[in-house]
Write a protein that holds these residues in place. Structure first.
Motif, PDB file in Angstrom:
ATOM      1  N   PRO A  94      -3.524  -0.100  -5.371  1.00  0.00           N
ATOM      2  CA  PRO A  94      -2.828   1.161  -5.676  1.00  0.00           C
ATOM      3  C   PRO A  94      -1.840   1.497  -4.558  1.00  0.00           C
ATOM      4  O   PRO A  94      -2.032   1.093  -3.405  1.00  0.00           O
ATOM      5  CB  PRO A  94      -3.951   2.198  -5.722  1.00  0.00           C
ATOM      6  CG  PRO A  94      -5.213   1.422  -5.877  1.00  0.00           C
ATOM      7  CD  PRO A  94      -4.962   0.077  -5.241  1.00  0.00           C
ATOM      8  N   ILE A  95      -0.797   2.233  -4.886  1.00  0.00           N
ATOM      9  CA  ILE A  95       0.241   2.565  -3.914  1.00  0.00           C
ATOM     10  C   ILE A  95      -0.348   3.266  -2.685  1.00  0.00           C
ATOM     11  O   ILE A  95      -0.028   2.922  -1.557  1.00  0.00           O
ATOM     12  CB  ILE A  95       1.344   3.420  -4.564  1.00  0.00           C
ATOM     13  CG1 ILE A  95       2.106   2.589  -5.604  1.00  0.00           C
ATOM     14  CG2 ILE A  95       2.318   3.950  -3.513  1.00  0.00           C
ATOM     15  CD1 ILE A  95       3.071   3.392  -6.448  1.00  0.00           C
ATOM     16  N   GLY A  96      -1.209   4.242  -2.904  1.00  0.00           N
ATOM     17  CA  GLY A  96      -1.808   4.978  -1.786  1.00  0.00           C
ATOM     18  C   GLY A  96      -2.602   4.075  -0.854  1.00  0.00           C
ATOM     19  O   GLY A  96      -2.547   4.222   0.366  1.00  0.00           O
ATOM     20  N   SER A  97      -3.319   3.135  -1.432  1.00  0.00           N
ATOM     21  CA  SER A  97      -4.088   2.189  -0.612  1.00  0.00           C
ATOM     22  C   SER A  97      -3.163   1.276   0.174  1.00  0.00           C
ATOM     23  O   SER A  97      -3.442   0.947   1.330  1.00  0.00           O
ATOM     24  CB  SER A  97      -5.004   1.342  -1.499  1.00  0.00           C
ATOM     25  OG  SER A  97      -5.957   2.153  -2.132  1.00  0.00           O
ATOM     26  N   ALA A  98      -2.063   0.874  -0.448  1.00  0.00           N
ATOM     27  CA  ALA A  98      -1.088   0.030   0.250  1.00  0.00           C
ATOM     28  C   ALA A  98      -0.484   0.782   1.429  1.00  0.00           C
ATOM     29  O   ALA A  98      -0.341   0.220   2.518  1.00  0.00           O
ATOM     30  CB  ALA A  98       0.007  -0.417  -0.722  1.00  0.00           C
ATOM     31  N   ILE A  99      -0.162   2.055   1.226  1.00  0.00           N
ATOM     32  CA  ILE A  99       0.399   2.860   2.312  1.00  0.00           C
ATOM     33  C   ILE A  99      -0.616   2.989   3.445  1.00  0.00           C
ATOM     34  O   ILE A  99      -0.274   2.858   4.621  1.00  0.00           O
ATOM     35  CB  ILE A  99       0.842   4.240   1.799  1.00  0.00           C
ATOM     36  CG1 ILE A  99       2.028   4.086   0.840  1.00  0.00           C
ATOM     37  CG2 ILE A  99       1.221   5.162   2.967  1.00  0.00           C
ATOM     38  CD1 ILE A  99       2.389   5.354   0.090  1.00  0.00           C
ATOM     39  N   ALA A 100      -1.870   3.237   3.097  1.00  0.00           N
ATOM     40  CA  ALA A 100      -2.915   3.363   4.116  1.00  0.00           C
ATOM     41  C   ALA A 100      -3.072   2.059   4.904  1.00  0.00           C
ATOM     42  O   ALA A 100      -3.222   2.084   6.133  1.00  0.00           O
ATOM     43  CB  ALA A 100      -4.240   3.750   3.463  1.00  0.00           C
ATOM     44  N   LEU A 101      -3.003   0.928   4.221  1.00  0.00           N
ATOM     45  CA  LEU A 101      -3.119  -0.363   4.896  1.00  0.00           C
ATOM     46  C   LEU A 101      -1.917  -0.607   5.810  1.00  0.00           C
ATOM     47  O   LEU A 101      -2.069  -1.078   6.948  1.00  0.00           O
ATOM     48  CB  LEU A 101      -3.240  -1.496   3.877  1.00  0.00           C
ATOM     49  CG  LEU A 101      -3.425  -2.900   4.443  1.00  0.00           C
ATOM     50  CD1 LEU A 101      -4.674  -2.987   5.318  1.00  0.00           C
ATOM     51  CD2 LEU A 101      -3.485  -3.915   3.325  1.00  0.00           C
ATOM     52  N   ILE A 102      -0.728  -0.257   5.348  1.00  0.00           N
ATOM     53  CA  ILE A 102       0.471  -0.400   6.173  1.00  0.00           C
ATOM     54  C   ILE A 102       0.364   0.479   7.415  1.00  0.00           C
ATOM     55  O   ILE A 102       0.698   0.057   8.519  1.00  0.00           O
ATOM     56  CB  ILE A 102       1.735  -0.070   5.356  1.00  0.00           C
ATOM     57  CG1 ILE A 102       1.939  -1.141   4.277  1.00  0.00           C
ATOM     58  CG2 ILE A 102       2.963   0.036   6.257  1.00  0.00           C
ATOM     59  CD1 ILE A 102       2.930  -0.754   3.195  1.00  0.00           C
ATOM     60  N   GLU A 103      -0.119   1.705   7.234  1.00  0.00           N
ATOM     61  CA  GLU A 103      -0.309   2.603   8.379  1.00  0.00           C
ATOM     62  C   GLU A 103      -1.258   1.975   9.388  1.00  0.00           C
ATOM     63  O   GLU A 103      -1.008   1.992  10.592  1.00  0.00           O
ATOM     64  CB  GLU A 103      -0.849   3.955   7.907  1.00  0.00           C
ATOM     65  CG  GLU A 103      -1.187   4.916   9.029  1.00  0.00           C
ATOM     66  CD  GLU A 103       0.019   5.398   9.836  1.00  0.00           C
ATOM     67  OE1 GLU A 103      -0.178   5.761  11.006  1.00  0.00           O
ATOM     68  OE2 GLU A 103       1.150   5.403   9.307  1.00  0.00           O
TER      69      GLU A 103
END
Length: 73
Positions: A56-65
């Motif tokens: 999911p997009i939110g999970s991808a953002i969290a992983l990138i962070e």
């Protein structure tokens, strides 16, 4: 052409997700996306995680962070 419209739709969803970036939650992502080059890089990373990992997009953002925080530690 369906592939292209899917990517365009994904780009819109990413833009919505990053629109009100919470720097308390995603310090490095918010900072990076504040420039056109940084935003393009984050968008590319999110698309890769969503497409290849089914994330999911939110999970991808969290992983990138998490990755950016690790690089800056």
């Amino acid at each position: 052409m369906a592939k292209n419209s899917s990517i365009q739709e994904l780009n819109k969803l990413i833009q919505l997700e990053l629109q009100e970036c919470d720097s308390n939650k995603w310090q490095y992502v918010c900072e990076m996306q504040s420039t056109p080059k940084g935003y393009a890089r984050i968008e590319e990373m999110i698309i890769r995680y969503v497409a290849k990992e089914g994330m999911p997009i939110g999970s991808a953002i969290a992983l990138i962070e998490q990755e950016l925080a690790h690089q800056n530690a």
